[in-house]
Design an enzyme around this catalytic site. Structure first.
Site, PDB file in Angstrom:
ATOM      1  N   HIS A  60       0.897  -1.151   0.070  1.00 24.83           N
ATOM      2  CA  HIS A  60      -0.003   0.027   0.151  1.00 24.83           C
ATOM      3  C   HIS A  60       1.033   1.235  -0.122  1.00 24.83           C
ATOM      4  O   HIS A  60       0.652   2.359   0.971  1.00 24.83           O
ATOM      5  CB  HIS A  60      -0.790  -0.006   1.196  1.00 24.83           C
ATOM      6  CG  HIS A  60      -2.029  -1.179   1.288  1.00 24.83           C
ATOM      7  ND1 HIS A  60      -2.897  -1.186   0.315  1.00 24.83           N
ATOM      8  CD2 HIS A  60      -2.023  -2.145   2.086  1.00 24.83           C
ATOM      9  CE1 HIS A  60      -3.631  -2.569   0.530  1.00 24.83           C
ATOM     10  NE2 HIS A  60      -2.890  -3.002   1.756  1.00 24.83           N
ATOM     11  N   ARG A  85       7.331  -5.984   3.395  1.00 27.19           N
ATOM     12  CA  ARG A  85       6.035  -6.619   3.200  1.00 27.19           C
ATOM     13  C   ARG A  85       5.812  -6.790   1.475  1.00 27.19           C
ATOM     14  O   ARG A  85       5.696  -5.472   0.758  1.00 27.19           O
ATOM     15  CB  ARG A  85       5.055  -5.810   3.700  1.00 27.19           C
ATOM     16  CG  ARG A  85       3.666  -6.771   3.722  1.00 27.19           C
ATOM     17  CD  ARG A  85       2.305  -6.115   3.138  1.00 27.19           C
ATOM     18  NE  ARG A  85       2.132  -4.658   3.167  1.00 27.19           N
ATOM     19  CZ  ARG A  85       1.196  -4.352   4.340  1.00 27.19           C
ATOM     20  NH1 ARG A  85       0.074  -5.382   4.850  1.00 27.19           N
ATOM     21  NH2 ARG A  85       0.463  -2.973   4.194  1.00 27.19           N
ATOM     22  N   ASP A  99      16.542 -11.472  -3.152  1.00 28.76           N
ATOM     23  CA  ASP A  99      17.672 -11.118  -3.979  1.00 28.76           C
ATOM     24  C   ASP A  99      18.444  -9.895  -3.574  1.00 28.76           C
ATOM     25  O   ASP A  99      19.577  -9.567  -3.607  1.00 28.76           O
ATOM     26  CB  ASP A  99      17.683 -11.418  -5.413  1.00 28.76           C
ATOM     27  CG  ASP A  99      17.828 -12.804  -5.984  1.00 28.76           C
ATOM     28  OD1 ASP A  99      17.894 -13.632  -5.178  1.00 28.76           O
ATOM     29  OD2 ASP A  99      17.506 -13.041  -7.288  1.00 28.76           O
ATOM     30  N   GLU A 164      -5.470 -12.478   6.805  1.00 26.16           N
ATOM     31  CA  GLU A 164      -6.244 -10.976   6.599  1.00 26.16           C
ATOM     32  C   GLU A 164      -7.723 -11.064   6.257  1.00 26.16           C
ATOM     33  O   GLU A 164      -8.245 -10.099   5.688  1.00 26.16           O
ATOM     34  CB  GLU A 164      -5.574  -9.735   5.486  1.00 26.16           C
ATOM     35  CG  GLU A 164      -4.247  -9.614   5.888  1.00 26.16           C
ATOM     36  CD  GLU A 164      -3.501  -8.805   4.949  1.00 26.16           C
ATOM     37  OE1 GLU A 164      -3.623  -7.731   5.197  1.00 26.16           O
ATOM     38  OE2 GLU A 164      -2.802  -9.313   3.888  1.00 26.16           O
ATOM     39  N   ASP A 190      -8.039  -5.257   6.422  1.00 26.46           N
ATOM     40  CA  ASP A 190      -8.625  -6.231   5.671  1.00 26.46           C
ATOM     41  C   ASP A 190      -9.722  -7.260   6.447  1.00 26.46           C
ATOM     42  O   ASP A 190     -10.387  -7.612   5.818  1.00 26.46           O
ATOM     43  CB  ASP A 190      -7.608  -6.946   5.023  1.00 26.46           C
ATOM     44  CG  ASP A 190      -7.096  -6.032   3.874  1.00 26.46           C
ATOM     45  OD1 ASP A 190      -7.652  -5.509   2.954  1.00 26.46           O
ATOM     46  OD2 ASP A 190      -5.495  -5.919   3.793  1.00 26.46           O
TER      47      ASP A 190
END
Length: 277
Positions: A60, A85, A99, A164, A190
């Site tokens: 977000h 996240r 990576d 969520e 959520d």
């Protein structure tokens, strides 16, 4: 001369995934802050806050991968574990974040054991998983500067999955049974929407669902976490057994502090001014 992974981690200010797991196993509560602004400066400031973990958000926020790498570098002097996240469960995205050298990876909207198994597979090299081998191309290996990174890659990061939705809550026991996950993190916003309480994360039904899920996680031997931007909520979740407490974000802290400061000074400077509609 190439370093071993243990040597590299000892030379780094950031909390290692290994030490993170040790602290969780000891029962420590880990207090964290979100960086949502995509600002390396904000990340650097929060990195000096004393937080146990700093979460860079790619779901977000306007963050791109170069933005995230810039924030990882800005947080290099922080003693926190730096978690990213991801924006999705996409295996390509998860592999690219690993990576890039993230030591903590949080994956959103895991709703089934199959979801959790797919996430684990995306973050492990063959034969256990399907992560692509970047080798000398990857910041995680310090461009082959960490001699034993490939065989020890699983030791170098911690994996947290987000639950969520009502479907995720229903599948909690099965998700917790998936090997390779270090913790589950409940998302009140959520979850509220999934329970028909959009915009009401502190609704009693949502709160009771989260607290029950935290207790169930702990009873199953798992590690539970949750967003808790109100200190009273954080303490209540902690009493239920949560160890991963995310207690604020750069953008919300700045917005709240700015509004409060302006309102207090304006009221004191203009005591006779009528409140405007």
């Amino acid at each position: 001369m190439p370093l071993r992974l243990d040597e590299f981690e000892r030379a780094s200010a950031n909390l290692s995934a290994r030490r993170w797991r040790e602290r969780l196993a000891a029962g420590d509560a880990m207090t964290g802050l979100w960086v949502v602004s995509s600002s390396a400066t904000a990340a650097e400031i929060l990195g000096a806050s004393g937080a146990d973990w700093i979460i860079i958000d790619a779901e977000h926020s306007p963050n791109t991968l170069p933005d995230i790498v810039a924030q990882l570098r800005a947080l290099a002097a922080s003693p926190a574990l730096v978690v990213v996240r991801a924006g999705s469960k996409d295996p390509l995205e998860l592999g690219r974040l690993l990576d890039a050298g993230v030591r903590g990876l949080m994956v959103p909207m895991v709703e089934t054991a199959s979801d959790a198994e797919a996430v684990v597979a995306a973050t492990r090299y063959p034969p256990r998983g399907r992560r692509g081998v970047g080798g000398g191309f990857a910041r995680a290996t310090r461009w082959t500067g960490i001699a034993d990174y490939l065989p020890r890659a699983e030791d170098s990061f911690s994996l947290i999955v987000q639950i969520e939705s009502a479907a995720g809550i229903a599948a909690l026991d099965e998700i917790l049974a998936v090997d390779g996950i270090d913790g589950v993190f409940f998302g009140p916003a959520d979850l509220a929407a999934s329970l028909g309480k959009l915009g009401q994360p502190r609704h009693p039904d949502v709160q009771s669902t989260i607290e029950h899920a935290i207790r169930a996680t702990v009873a199953a031997g798992g590690i539970a976490g949750v967003n808790a931007f109100d200190p009273d909520d954080a303490l209540r979740y902690r009493a239920a057994g949560a160890q991963l407490l995310a207690v604020g974000a750069d953008v919300t802290l700045l917005a709240a502090a700015g509004s409060d400061l302006v309102a207090r000074v304006a009221a004191a400077a203009n005591p006779d001014r009528e409140e405007r509609p």
